[in-house]
Design a protein around this motif. Structure first.
Motif, mmCIF file in Angstrom:
data_model
loop_
_atom_site.group_PDB
_atom_site.id
_atom_site.type_symbol
_atom_site.label_atom_id
_atom_site.label_comp_id
_atom_site.label_asym_id
_atom_site.label_seq_id
_atom_site.Cartn_x
_atom_site.Cartn_y
_atom_site.Cartn_z
ATOM 1 N N ALA A 1 -2.670 6.131 1.798
ATOM 2 C CA ALA A 1 -1.805 4.953 1.787
ATOM 3 C C ALA A 1 -1.107 4.773 3.132
ATOM 4 O O ALA A 1 -0.964 3.654 3.627
ATOM 5 N N TRP B 1 -1.395 1.602 5.634
ATOM 6 C CA TRP B 1 -0.182 0.900 6.056
ATOM 7 C C TRP B 1 -0.073 0.882 7.579
ATOM 8 O O TRP B 1 0.228 -0.149 8.190
ATOM 9 N N SER C 1 -0.272 11.179 -0.002
ATOM 10 C CA SER C 1 0.284 10.024 0.708
ATOM 11 C C SER C 1 -0.555 9.580 1.891
ATOM 12 O O SER C 1 -0.418 8.440 2.359
ATOM 13 N N THR D 1 0.819 -1.213 0.000
ATOM 14 C CA THR D 1 0.000 0.000 0.000
ATOM 15 C C THR D 1 0.852 1.263 0.000
ATOM 16 O O THR D 1 0.354 2.348 -0.310
#
Length: 195
Positions: free
Chosen positions: A163, A167, A160, A6
């Motif tokens: 993701a 994560w 970002s 991811t």
């Protein structure tokens, strides 16, 4: 594996930013000036092994995304192994409890934000040096350059976030899930979210 997969958009986005900082840093340091220290250092580095290492680091047959994931994934793996070794030595082999979920989550984003801010500042300074050397610098141009550099960093940072959230949640759930599979019980543990 899924947790780290991811992170691919984060890795690719920050690869672009790091490469831009590196490129403008070299230009600002005098890469285009004959006989400059930066130019001599780059030419000497490229001459090592007749430049074969460049082909190994950045393979032409791979796409930009594949090269970015390969390069920065490898660097990330080395840093993770180093951190694992150093943390084991610092703790003396003793397990320390993981920080609370929200505290660790906030710390992750603060560190990433500071990293992004630092990259954008270095990029801006490099661009300003190049512009001042080549054609001169005006206040309007400097303001536009600052707005562009920081807007680019903010866009990459915001892009970002999804993701990184995915994560982080998967990474924190890994320990309790592994214990639940081993013990056959899904009861929460005090050391939830540990390595």
């Amino acid at each position: 594996m899924v947790a780290y997969a991811t992170l691919s958009p984060v890795i690719v986005g920050y690869t672009l930013l790091v490469l831009a900082v590196f490129a403008f840093g070299l230009l600002g340091g005098g890469l285009t000036e004959d006989g400059s220290l930066v130019q001599n250092a780059v030419l000497a580095a490229l001459a090592v092994g007749d430049g074969a290492w460049v082909e190994w680091v950045w393979r032409r047959e791979l796409s930009f995304e594949e090269n970015a994931l390969r390069l920065f994934g490898g660097v990330g793996l080395l840093l993770w192994v180093g951190d694992l070794v150093l943390s084991t030595v610092r703790r003396g082999g003793k397990e320390t409890p993981a920080p609370a979920f929200l505290e660790a989550f906030k710390g992750l984003f603060v560190r990433l934000g500071l990293f992004t801010l630092g990259l954008c500042t270095v990029l801006l300074v490099s661009v300003l040096v190049v512009q001042a050397r080549e054609v001169g610098l005006t206040m309007g141009w400097g303001v536009r350059a600052a707005a562009t550099a920081y807007a680019m960093g903010l866009a990459i940072f915001l892009f970002s976030i999804p993701a990184l959230v995915a994560w982080f949640v998967m990474d924190r759930a890994r320990g309790p899930l592994a214990r639940a599979i081993v013990t056959g019980s899904f009861a929460p543990s005090d050391s939830a979210g540990g390595a």
